[in-house]
Motif scaffolding. Structure first.
Motif, PDB file in Angstrom:
ATOM      1  N   MET A   1      42.674  48.462  39.412  1.00 25.46           N
ATOM      2  CA  MET A   1      41.760  47.363  39.151  1.00 25.46           C
ATOM      3  C   MET A   1      41.796  47.059  37.656  1.00 25.46           C
ATOM      4  N   TRP A   2      41.916  45.788  37.301  1.00 29.81           N
ATOM      5  CA  TRP A   2      41.969  45.359  35.895  1.00 29.81           C
ATOM      6  C   TRP A   2      40.709  44.548  35.612  1.00 29.81           C
ATOM      7  N   VAL A   3      39.978  44.933  34.578  1.00 29.77           N
ATOM      8  CA  VAL A   3      38.721  44.267  34.228  1.00 29.77           C
ATOM      9  C   VAL A   3      38.920  43.542  32.910  1.00 29.77           C
ATOM     10  N   ARG A   4      38.565  42.259  32.888  1.00 35.04           N
ATOM     11  CA  ARG A   4      38.837  41.398  31.732  1.00 35.04           C
ATOM     12  C   ARG A   4      37.610  40.572  31.378  1.00 35.04           C
ATOM     13  N   ILE A   5      37.394  40.413  30.070  1.00 35.94           N
ATOM     14  CA  ILE A   5      36.406  39.459  29.571  1.00 35.94           C
ATOM     15  C   ILE A   5      37.178  38.263  29.052  1.00 35.94           C
ATOM     16  N   ASP A   6      36.830  37.100  29.558  1.00 36.98           N
ATOM     17  CA  ASP A   6      37.450  35.855  29.106  1.00 36.98           C
ATOM     18  C   ASP A   6      36.433  34.755  29.361  1.00 36.98           C
ATOM     19  N   ASN A   7      35.924  34.151  28.300  1.00 33.27           N
ATOM     20  CA  ASN A   7      34.860  33.168  28.504  1.00 33.27           C
ATOM     21  C   ASN A   7      35.332  31.935  29.267  1.00 33.27           C
ATOM     22  N   ARG A   8      36.627  31.773  29.449  1.00 32.24           N
ATOM     23  CA  ARG A   8      37.153  30.672  30.251  1.00 32.24           C
ATOM     24  C   ARG A   8      37.227  31.046  31.734  1.00 32.24           C
ATOM     25  N   ILE A  27      41.054  38.337  43.246  1.00 28.56           N
ATOM     26  CA  ILE A  27      40.383  37.985  41.996  1.00 28.56           C
ATOM     27  C   ILE A  27      38.885  37.984  42.271  1.00 28.56           C
ATOM     28  N   LEU A  28      38.155  38.701  41.421  1.00 28.88           N
ATOM     29  CA  LEU A  28      36.697  38.689  41.496  1.00 28.88           C
ATOM     30  C   LEU A  28      36.181  38.041  40.221  1.00 28.88           C
ATOM     31  N   VAL A  29      35.550  36.899  40.356  1.00 28.83           N
ATOM     32  CA  VAL A  29      34.945  36.217  39.216  1.00 28.83           C
ATOM     33  C   VAL A  29      33.456  36.548  39.277  1.00 28.83           C
ATOM     34  N   VAL A  30      33.017  37.352  38.303  1.00 31.45           N
ATOM     35  CA  VAL A  30      31.637  37.828  38.302  1.00 31.45           C
ATOM     36  C   VAL A  30      30.867  37.050  37.240  1.00 31.45           C
ATOM     37  N   ASN A  68      31.795  47.712  49.838  1.00 31.11           N
ATOM     38  CA  ASN A  68      32.104  47.275  51.202  1.00 31.11           C
ATOM     39  C   ASN A  68      33.557  46.852  51.377  1.00 31.11           C
ATOM     40  N   LYS A  69      34.142  46.277  50.350  1.00 30.89           N
ATOM     41  CA  LYS A  69      35.485  45.704  50.454  1.00 30.89           C
ATOM     42  C   LYS A  69      36.582  46.697  50.075  1.00 30.89           C
ATOM     43  N   LYS A  70      36.263  47.699  49.283  1.00 32.28           N
ATOM     44  CA  LYS A  70      37.230  48.711  48.837  1.00 32.28           C
ATOM     45  C   LYS A  70      38.438  48.075  48.137  1.00 32.28           C
ATOM     46  N   CYS A  71      38.177  47.177  47.210  1.00 29.39           N
ATOM     47  CA  CYS A  71      39.243  46.520  46.452  1.00 29.39           C
ATOM     48  C   CYS A  71      39.777  47.454  45.371  1.00 29.39           C
ATOM     49  N   THR A  72      41.047  47.726  45.417  1.00 25.95           N
ATOM     50  CA  THR A  72      41.671  48.503  44.347  1.00 25.95           C
ATOM     51  C   THR A  72      42.721  47.672  43.620  1.00 25.95           C
ATOM     52  N   ASP A  73      43.094  46.573  44.209  1.00 27.12           N
ATOM     53  CA  ASP A  73      44.139  45.718  43.638  1.00 27.12           C
ATOM     54  C   ASP A  73      43.546  44.424  43.081  1.00 27.12           C
ATOM     55  N   ALA A  74      42.396  44.534  42.420  1.00 24.81           N
ATOM     56  CA  ALA A  74      41.676  43.333  41.990  1.00 24.81           C
ATOM     57  C   ALA A  74      41.767  43.108  40.494  1.00 24.81           C
ATOM     58  N   LEU A  75      41.721  41.853  40.129  1.00 25.34           N
ATOM     59  CA  LEU A  75      41.528  41.409  38.757  1.00 25.34           C
ATOM     60  C   LEU A  75      40.085  40.942  38.694  1.00 25.34           C
ATOM     61  N   VAL A  76      39.281  41.601  37.862  1.00 21.26           N
ATOM     62  CA  VAL A  76      37.857  41.303  37.759  1.00 21.26           C
ATOM     63  C   VAL A  76      37.615  40.563  36.452  1.00 21.26           C
ATOM     64  N   LEU A  77      36.980  39.402  36.533  1.00 19.58           N
ATOM     65  CA  LEU A  77      36.765  38.556  35.353  1.00 19.58           C
ATOM     66  C   LEU A  77      35.280  38.420  35.045  1.00 19.58           C
ATOM     67  N   PHE A  78      34.942  38.701  33.792  1.00 19.90           N
ATOM     68  CA  PHE A  78      33.598  38.467  33.263  1.00 19.90           C
ATOM     69  C   PHE A  78      33.715  37.438  32.148  1.00 19.90           C
ATOM     70  N   ALA A  79      32.675  36.642  31.931  1.00 19.52           N
ATOM     71  CA  ALA A  79      32.687  35.626  30.884  1.00 19.52           C
ATOM     72  C   ALA A  79      32.285  36.188  29.528  1.00 19.52           C
ATOM     73  N   ASN A  80      31.588  37.328  29.520  1.00 24.69           N
ATOM     74  CA  ASN A  80      31.096  37.855  28.244  1.00 24.69           C
ATOM     75  C   ASN A  80      30.867  39.358  28.321  1.00 24.69           C
ATOM     76  N   CYS A  81      30.654  39.944  27.152  1.00 20.87           N
ATOM     77  CA  CYS A  81      30.451  41.393  27.038  1.00 20.87           C
ATOM     78  C   CYS A  81      29.184  41.842  27.747  1.00 20.87           C
ATOM     79  N   ALA A  82      28.126  41.070  27.602  1.00 24.77           N
ATOM     80  CA  ALA A  82      26.841  41.455  28.189  1.00 24.77           C
ATOM     81  C   ALA A  82      26.950  41.609  29.704  1.00 24.77           C
ATOM     82  N   ASP A  83      27.639  40.700  30.371  1.00 23.00           N
ATOM     83  CA  ASP A  83      27.779  40.794  31.827  1.00 23.00           C
ATOM     84  C   ASP A  83      28.591  42.023  32.230  1.00 23.00           C
ATOM     85  N   ALA A  84      29.659  42.327  31.484  1.00 23.40           N
ATOM     86  CA  ALA A  84      30.452  43.525  31.779  1.00 23.40           C
ATOM     87  C   ALA A  84      29.598  44.779  31.624  1.00 23.40           C
ATOM     88  N   LYS A  85      28.760  44.815  30.606  1.00 19.36           N
ATOM     89  CA  LYS A  85      27.883  45.963  30.370  1.00 19.36           C
ATOM     90  C   LYS A  85      26.846  46.094  31.489  1.00 19.36           C
TER      91      LYS A  85
END
Length: 149
Positions: A1-8, A27-30, A68-85
């Motif tokens: 799983m790859w977790v990324r912050i990108d405001n876009r 892709i999980l856009v959080v 519930n989904k057991k995603c291990t092959d996901a790209l997780v996107l956050f818009a900012n640091c606060a949301d990731a925290k």
């Protein structure tokens, strides 16, 4: 799983470089505002390649979804640091956090060409470091950027 912050959030660079790099099938856009906006979701879905699942989740939904989904092959996107925290503190643990793009605005310090951090961002990232998260400052996979907090 790859977790990324990108405001876009979801855009061409993510789809063309990061998705193949991490070999993600999901892709999980959080992002709370986007999770509530089905029109924006529909527009973003148009850009996603066939065979890739995309989900738009609120911060409250992400942990339950992953359990519930057991995603291990996901790209997780956050818009900012606060949301990731917030997600991390609620139990969504990750070892590496890619900081890809945070636009400059007044009150932020430009730390490299694609990342500007506020005092709150720096505090948040230092917190995650103390929790054992490694920070990866890259806009694209083939360019490593060294940033000292």
């Amino acid at each position: 799983m790859w977790v990324r912050i990108d405001n876009r959030l979801l855009h061409g660079q993510v789809l063309e470089t990061w998705l193949p790099y991490v070999n993600a099938k999901t892709i999980l856009v959080v992002n709370d505002p986007l999770a509530a906006n089905t029109i924006q979701q529909d527009i973003m879905r148009l850009a996603v390649p066939r065979g890739i699942d995309i989900y738009f989740l609120s911060l409250r939904q992400v942990l339950t979804f992953l359990k519930n989904k057991k995603c291990t092959d996901a790209l997780v996107l956050f818009a900012n640091c606060a949301d990731a925290k917030i997600a991390f503190d609620r139990g969504f643990t990750f070892k590496i956090l890619n900081i890809g793009n945070l636009h400059y605005e007044p009150g932020k310090e430009q730390v490299c060409d694609h990342i500007a951090l506020s005092k709150e961002d720096i505090s948040c990232l230092r917190y995650l470091i103390r929790k054992g998260v490694s920070l990866d400052f890259r806009c694209v996979p083939h360019k490593q950027v060294q940033v000292t907090l």
